[in-house]
Design an enzyme around this catalytic site. Structure first.
Site, mmCIF file in Angstrom:
data_model
loop_
_atom_site.group_PDB
_atom_site.id
_atom_site.type_symbol
_atom_site.label_atom_id
_atom_site.label_comp_id
_atom_site.label_asym_id
_atom_site.label_seq_id
_atom_site.Cartn_x
_atom_site.Cartn_y
_atom_site.Cartn_z
ATOM 1 N N GLU A 136 48.956 73.091 -38.356
ATOM 2 C CA GLU A 136 48.690 72.228 -39.515
ATOM 3 C C GLU A 136 48.004 72.999 -40.649
ATOM 4 O O GLU A 136 48.341 72.790 -41.825
ATOM 5 C CB GLU A 136 47.857 71.021 -39.108
ATOM 6 C CG GLU A 136 48.517 70.111 -38.059
ATOM 7 C CD GLU A 136 49.921 69.637 -38.440
ATOM 8 O OE1 GLU A 136 50.267 69.618 -39.632
ATOM 9 O OE2 GLU A 136 50.683 69.312 -37.500
ATOM 10 N N HIS A 139 50.395 74.892 -42.767
ATOM 11 C CA HIS A 139 51.080 74.104 -43.807
ATOM 12 C C HIS A 139 50.330 74.167 -45.138
ATOM 13 O O HIS A 139 50.953 74.199 -46.206
ATOM 14 C CB HIS A 139 51.193 72.637 -43.384
ATOM 15 C CG HIS A 139 52.399 72.327 -42.557
ATOM 16 N ND1 HIS A 139 53.687 72.525 -43.009
ATOM 17 C CD2 HIS A 139 52.523 71.813 -41.305
ATOM 18 C CE1 HIS A 139 54.546 72.152 -42.071
ATOM 19 N NE2 HIS A 139 53.872 71.730 -41.020
HETATM 20 ZN ZN LIG Z 1 54.693 71.112 -39.234
#
Ligand SMILES: [Zn+2]
Length: 167
Positions: A136, A139
């Protein structure tokens, strides 16, 4: 609020570096949307533990995770530690749910962040939560799991992955 459409691989917004949260109040609707979108994805796909704001088209540094019964709202998360010790796994992503990627992540990590009220916190994790956090936070820096694919036969459709590796 209804679930948002999840941005798919190929949309250039996934390659934008997310900007820091400056207004805790203004980010609350984003957190609600992330929670609703995660729940909807899990309902329709049968898996899903974390989502970043950029995946609903809002490139700010916000990650929402539900892991083993605990939810985490991570605003402006920053690494304090990533272990040199690594492990390998098949990773997947809401933005390309039909694809699995064989890659390497740190076994143990520690990060600092602000929670949904703006209170600073620290989180240490190993194993499954550790790799989820790394996915995450990547990202937020416009890095996708496919960018970390190990050399060799490291991409697998979900259909083929299920045939070979699950169950
Ligand atoms: Zn992802």
């Amino acid at each position: 609020m209804p679930a948002k459409r999840i941005i798919q691989l190929g949309d250039p917004v996934l390659r934008e570096i997310s900007t820091p949260v400056v207004d805790i109040v203004a980010v609350q609707p984003v957190l609600t949307d992330l929670r609703d979108t995660l729940h909807e994805f899990r309902r329709t796909h049968g898996f899903g533990r974390g989502i970043s704001a950029v995946q609903i088209g809002v490139p700010v540094r916000v990650v929402y995770i539900e892991f083993e019964g605990t939810s985490y709202s991570l605003l402006n998360p920053e690494w304090e530690f990533l272990s040199d010790q690594k492990f390998r796994l098949w990773d997947d992503c809401f933005s390309f749910p039909g694809l699995l990627v064989w890659l390497e992540r740190s076994e143990t990590v520690r990060l600092r962040y602000l929670d949904e009220t703006g209170t600073p916190g620290s989180l240490e994790a190993s194993g499954a939560l550790s790799e989820l956090l790394q996915h995450e936070l990547d990202h937020l820096d416009a890095i996708l799991a496919i960018d970390r694919a190990l050399p060799g036969n490291s991409l697998c459709t979900r259909e083929e992955w299920q045939r070979r590796y699950s169950g």
